[in-house]
Motif scaffolding. Structure first.
Motif, mmCIF file in Angstrom:
data_model
loop_
_atom_site.group_PDB
_atom_site.id
_atom_site.type_symbol
_atom_site.label_atom_id
_atom_site.label_comp_id
_atom_site.label_asym_id
_atom_site.label_seq_id
_atom_site.Cartn_x
_atom_site.Cartn_y
_atom_site.Cartn_z
ATOM 1 N N HIS A 91 8.868 -4.729 3.068
ATOM 2 C CA HIS A 91 8.864 -3.272 2.836
ATOM 3 C C HIS A 91 8.507 -2.593 4.155
ATOM 4 O O HIS A 91 7.431 -2.793 4.701
ATOM 5 N N HIS B 85 9.599 0.901 7.026
ATOM 6 C CA HIS B 85 10.369 2.070 7.489
ATOM 7 C C HIS B 85 10.234 2.110 9.004
ATOM 8 O O HIS B 85 9.122 2.227 9.517
ATOM 9 N N HIS C 156 9.884 2.444 -4.075
ATOM 10 C CA HIS C 156 8.427 2.592 -4.118
ATOM 11 C C HIS C 156 8.012 2.673 -5.585
ATOM 12 O O HIS C 156 8.702 3.301 -6.380
ATOM 13 N N HIS D 173 4.439 -1.608 -2.753
ATOM 14 C CA HIS D 173 3.064 -1.175 -3.041
ATOM 15 C C HIS D 173 2.494 -1.740 -4.341
ATOM 16 O O HIS D 173 1.732 -2.678 -4.292
ATOM 17 N N ASP E 19 5.113 -1.638 5.565
ATOM 18 C CA ASP E 19 5.399 -0.238 5.282
ATOM 19 C C ASP E 19 5.622 0.476 6.622
ATOM 20 O O ASP E 19 6.034 -0.149 7.596
#
Ligand code: ZN
Length: 509
Positions: A66, A68, A244, A281, A332
């Motif tokens: 996960h 970005h 998410h 998450h 993340d």
């Protein structure tokens, strides 16, 4: 092409033989052909390149499940709760249109290089750029394997309610200025129609080199129709889905009070949950959520540093694992140290589960906690499972040639206790500076500590120059507006913030 990778210790992640002393891995193209002792393999025919020596430990490459890429932008920024952070993020300077593609290319490369330096050989990237191509091209040039997840999002740009509802709470004059600016996350809206068009184009253009996933941002940011379309489309394309879910305590409380159910229960109700889905998450699952996710074989990607930095708490992943859930690991956008250091993420994941039973009430506290090998499993095989990648994450014949060569001499400084356990030693001591080489899909991306596929120095310098240009022309008006909006955001969330129930974990967990 055949390569031989040698290691004084090879940490295979193979349950039958987790460590090979003075071992070697024979690689042909992107696959592992044989794993054995160095003595047994050193004379194999056709070896063109040999890497590693008596000081090397070889470990499987990590999967960042996960991520970005674009958070490099806010390095050194102020941490705050997720809901406020999302609003502030929309006030960050953005590149002018004429340099946007170049900027996205460079930002992606610089962030991805950090991942490679910490042992990542496959990353997913959940991204929102106007043009996806420079982002994908950056990964292709670097050689880091990619699951690319363009993000679908079309509602609730300011808070977990319709934009009109939030805008109605603002004084007239402020509302007009906000609407005029298109402020909030409305700037990244990607409704289903154009989204799936772009997705199909990207798949036909890049689908033979990377994996494309469908990524609704989260159940609060997409309509039910869009979530249903996601399901249909993923079935038709055989595509994995990533989103998410259950990240913040406020989100959980809002869902419980306004919908009378958690977002996971809502997803189950509309038939969204199924194998091939992974959720980033998962900090605030209730007992029923865990059962639903396990029953539908949904993977959760644990992001421990981000969860702490954005005030979302600690996901009880040891308990989730015990309940049968598959847990992967992700940085993340916010790693522990602004460096996207995956090794930090692994350490943190391990240590956070050692908090005693006050936080994780347990029938048997001795079964709790994660072993180093479990953390490795999360960081490798379970990451691969998030995107249904088979034969990836272990150093075994037939598996993908994704591996990391750690310089054990440097890692051991000043010394390693003679009774050390190899997986624990790497988990506790390894740093990016100790990594000599990184191999993804059989291709060497980092050798002798240097990135070999792109010129890191030039790329970093170019990005710094672009940043100077962007920051010199920063949009101060937009930032002022964000600050003016903040009190109204607090006001909006107040009813849910004051409810204590979101801070009490269900008894079983
Ligand atoms: Zn995220």
């Amino acid at each position: 092409m055949r390569k031989l990778i040698r290691g004084a210790k090879v940490l295979t992640q193979d349950p039958k033989q987790p460590v090979i002393i003075d071992g070697a891995i024979l690689v042909e193209n992107d696959r592992i052909v044989e794993v054995d002792t160095y003595e047994a393999l050193r004379k194999s025919p056709g070896i063109e390149q040999e890497l590693g020596d008596g000081d090397t430990w070889v470990i499987p490459g990590f999967v960042n499940a996960h991520y970005h890429h674009d958070r490099v932008f806010s390095m050194g920024g102020v941490d705050c709760p997720l809901e406020l952070w999302l609003l502030r993020a929309s006030g960050l300077d953005s590149p002018p249109p004429d340099v946007e593609d170049e900027f996205n290319y460079l930002v992606t490369l610089v962030s991805a290089i950090q991942l490679v330096r910490s042992g990542v050989t496959l990353t997913m990237d959940m991204a929102w750029p106007n043009n996806h191509r420079p982002v994908i091209q950056a990964y292709l040039d670097l050689g880091l394997d990619l699951v690319y997840a363009p993000t679908l999002r079309s509602q609730n740009g300011y808070v977990y309610e319709a934009d009109e509802k939030f805008l109605a709470t603002l004084p007239n004059e402020l509302r007009q200025r906000v609407v005029g600016q298109g402020l909030g996350l409305t700037g990244v809206y990607r409704p289903a129609g154009p989204y799936f068009e772009t997705w199909t184009e990207l798949k036909s253009e890049f689908g033979n080199r990377i994996q494309l996933a469908i990524a609704p941002d989260g159940p609060e940011w997409c309509s039910e129709t869009e979530l249903r379309q996601t399901t249909q489309r993923s079935e038709k394309e055989g595509a994995c889905v990533h989103l998410h879910n259950s990240e913040s305590p406020l989100e959980r409380e809002w869902a419980l009070q306004t919908r009378n159910q958690t977002m996971t229960e809502y997803l189950a109700e509309i038939g969204f949950l199924r194998p091939g889905i992974s959720c980033g998450h998962g900090v605030w699952y209730g007992e029923n959520d865990v059962e639903l996710l396990v029953a539908h074989e949904v993977v959760t990607v644990h992001c421990p540093a981000s969860n702490l930095r954005l005030g979302n708490g600690i996901a009880p992943v040891a308990a989730y694992l015990e309940a049968g859930m598959t847990i992967a690991l992700g940085t993340d956008g916010e790693g522990l140290t602004d460096r996207s250091n995956f090794l930090d993420e692994m350490r943190l994941a391990a240590y956070l589960q050692r908090i005693p039973s006050a936080i994780f009430p347990s029938r048997n506290p001795w079964t709790r906690g994660l072993t180093a090998q479990t953390v490795f499993e999360m960081a490798t095989v379970n990451g691969a499972k998030s995107f249904r990648k088979e034969k990836l994450g272990r150093l075994q014949p037939g598996y993908r040639a994704d591996m990391v060569l750690v310089n054990a001499k440097r890692m051991s400084m000043p010394y390693l206790w003679p009774g050390h356990a190899p997986y624990s030693a790497v988990l506790q001591k390894a740093e990016p500076d100790h990594i000599d080489a990184v191999i993804s899909r059989g291709r060497v991306l980092l050798d002798k500590g240097r990135i070999v596929t792109v010129d890191e120095e030039i790329i970093t310098r170019k990005l710094q120059m672009l940043f100077e240009h962007i920051w010199k022309n920063g949009d101060e008006q937009r930032k002022t507006l964000i600050r003016e909006l903040e009190p109204f955001l607090f006001q909006f969330f107040k009813p849910w913030q004051e409810e204590p129930t979101c801070f009490v974990l269900p008894a079983r967990w």
